[in-house]
Write an enzyme that holds these catalytic residues in place. Structure first.
Site, short mmCIF file in Angstrom:
data_model
loop_
_atom_site.label_atom_id
_atom_site.label_comp_id
_atom_site.label_asym_id
_atom_site.label_seq_id
_atom_site.Cartn_x
_atom_site.Cartn_y
_atom_site.Cartn_z
N ASP A 1 43.61 15.68 -9.78
CA ASP A 1 42.98 16.78 -11.21
C ASP A 1 41.18 15.98 -11.50
O ASP A 1 41.12 14.59 -11.36
CB ASP A 1 44.22 15.91 -12.49
CG ASP A 1 43.50 15.86 -14.26
OD1 ASP A 1 43.78 17.68 -13.67
OD2 ASP A 1 43.67 15.41 -14.96
N GLU B 1 41.85 19.84 -7.91
CA GLU B 1 41.90 20.66 -9.94
C GLU B 1 39.66 21.04 -9.13
O GLU B 1 39.53 20.32 -9.40
CB GLU B 1 41.76 20.68 -10.61
CG GLU B 1 41.56 21.15 -11.78
CD GLU B 1 41.96 20.64 -13.53
OE1 GLU B 1 42.32 21.05 -13.97
OE2 GLU B 1 40.99 19.17 -13.44
#
Length: 462
Positions: free
Chosen positions: A410, A461
């Site tokens: 992330d 991401e």
């Protein structure tokens, strides 16, 4: 065991005071069995008891003398004693305990060496809490990294959350503290009480390597030992026959906390997800489930993206073995499992990693490097080898111990660029004057190598 009736006390009054107030940084040098000029002495700190007796392996008892009006007890011996217990009395109750100061460190020289050089990629097997046996006595071993602390103790219901009683042993070369606590095990709630160099007693800290936590709003760590038996050998073997890039992937992203609430009131447990989510994914032709962060987090509204227990699946939906059951069920249906992994930042909750030992240990001290302005969270110091190794070990942990197929990392952009969401003057350039976070780039490269070596895939991401 031979005893002597002479008074063994040769302790300086300041030492007695520091032991009793929990201000002594190395109580192992005082408590337990030690050689003295006239033989040997055994000392123990036992608050809120009336009497203490030393009981050797033959059952012979020797009364221990209270030092002044303190809770420190001692007795003189003419020969050393190793295998012994203490018999305690208070308010007509009598019970026996082992002396935790009589047990050696469970951290070997090789582990110490690897930890010191920052190359121990399975730290979770050394640090944290582990049910084990030492000297044929069952108990739990605790380990934690807090190099700048003056004192670290394990506290819990077993010692009435009193930080004076189970002070840990420090290994100065690595900054690791460890302790074996006899006769405690599965389900024990605990935290670490840390005293900073300044003498300040910090808010109680959770275990950075804890495998299990209390459900919110509680935040104590819980001693846990997996009993799960995997049945996905065939699935894992199949995954090694082809490269991940050669297999088609269709991913169904899931937030476990909100997928099909039970009676519109509560989220499904891990086992309920195994029963309901897996057939749904198979029916709709997906090859993988991507779970939004499962790691323990204090604020439910963060959806797991502000993790505080990176080594623990959140207890909101069950135990770590319940989570293993979900993954095993997925693999039985030929469905892979990817987990959103958050090494970019962590929340500043006082019971977490923030200023863990009274210093900026896991995070940068300079807010231009150490604070995410958008999320008001703290940034890991990837240039510190112990911090990078904490995260490396965590990535390996999820692949090896939970059989995850991969990690989706992330907020990668916030890791790569020093000026991420910052205005001029709010960030510090790298050594070449650029905006690239060289330490984070090196970290991500090495993390990829380690995860791929375990057969896992990585996604970013971006």
């Amino acid at each position: 065991m031979s005893t002597s009736n002479s008074n063994a006390t040769s302790l300086h009054p300041d030492t007695v005071r520091d032991i009793c107030l929990g201000q002594h940084g190395n109580p192992f040098s005082v408590l337990g069995c030690h050689a003295v000029d006239n033989g040997f002495v055994v000392r123990t700190f036992q608050p809120s008891v009336s009497t203490v007796s030393l009981v050797d392996k033959s059952g012979r008892q020797t009364s221990m003398q209270r030092i002044g009006d303190t809770d420190l007890f001692e007795t003189s011996l003419t020969a050393p004693v190793a295998d012994y217990e203490f018999e305690l009395t208070n308010n007509a109750a009598t019970w026996r305990i082992y002396d935790h100061c009589a047990f050696p460190s469970a951290i070997g020289e090789l582990d110490q060496h690897l930890i010191g050089e920052g190359t121990h990629q399975q730290l979770y097997k050394i640090l944290g809490s582990h049910i084990t046996s030492l000297n044929n006595v069952d108990g739990t071993h605790f380990g934690v990294w807090a190099p700048n602390a003056k004192r670290v103790s394990v506290v819990g219901d077993f010692n009435h959350w009193d930080g004076r009683t189970h002070v840990m042993r420090k290994h100065p070369s690595t900054g690791i503290w460890d302790l074996f606590v006899p006769e405690i095990g599965e389900g024990t709630l605990y935290k670490f009480e840390v005293v900073a160099e300044t003498g300040e007693v910090l808010p109680l800290k959770h275990d950075p390597f804890a495998h299990y936590f209390e459900q919110p709003p509680g935040n104590a760590s819980i001693v846990f030992k997996s009993q799960f038996i995997w049945s996905d050998d065939q699935y894992l073997k199949q995954q090694t026959t082809t490269q991940p890039t050669e297999r088609p992937i269709s991913i169904y992203e899931v937030h476990a906390g909100s997928w099909r609430l039970i009676d519109t009131e509560r989220p499904m447990s891990y086992r309920e997800l195994a029963e309901n989510l897996v057939p749904y994914v198979v029916e709709n032709g997906f090859t993988h489930i991507e779970l939004m962060p499962i790691t323990e987090h204090p604020f439910t509204g963060s959806w797991g993206y502000q993790p505080i227990g990176l080594y623990a699946p959140t207890s909101r939906f069950g135990s770590p073995d319940d989570f293993r059951f979900l993954i095993d069920t997925c693999h039985a249906a030929n469905v892979g499992v990817i987990m959103d992994w958050v090494p970019a930042h962590f929340p500043g909750d006082t019971h977490g990693l923030a200023q863990f030992d009274g210093t900026h240990l896991y995070e940068h001290a300079d807010p231009r490097q150490g604070v995410h302005q958008d999320w008001d969270t703290l940034i890991f110091n990837y240039g510190r080898r112990e911090v990078a190794n904490y995260l490396y070990s965590n990535a390996v942990y999820w692949i090896k111990e939970f059989h995850l197929d991969g990690l989706r990392v992330d907020a990668v952009a916030s890791m790569l660029y020093l000026d991420y969401s910052r205005e001029e003057g709010q960030w510090i350039p790298n050594e070449h004057g650029g905006r690239e976070n060289i330490e984070a780039i090196a970290f991500l490269k090495r993390m990829n190598e380690l995860v791929h070596a375990e057969g896992g895939i990585t996604l970013a991401e971006e």
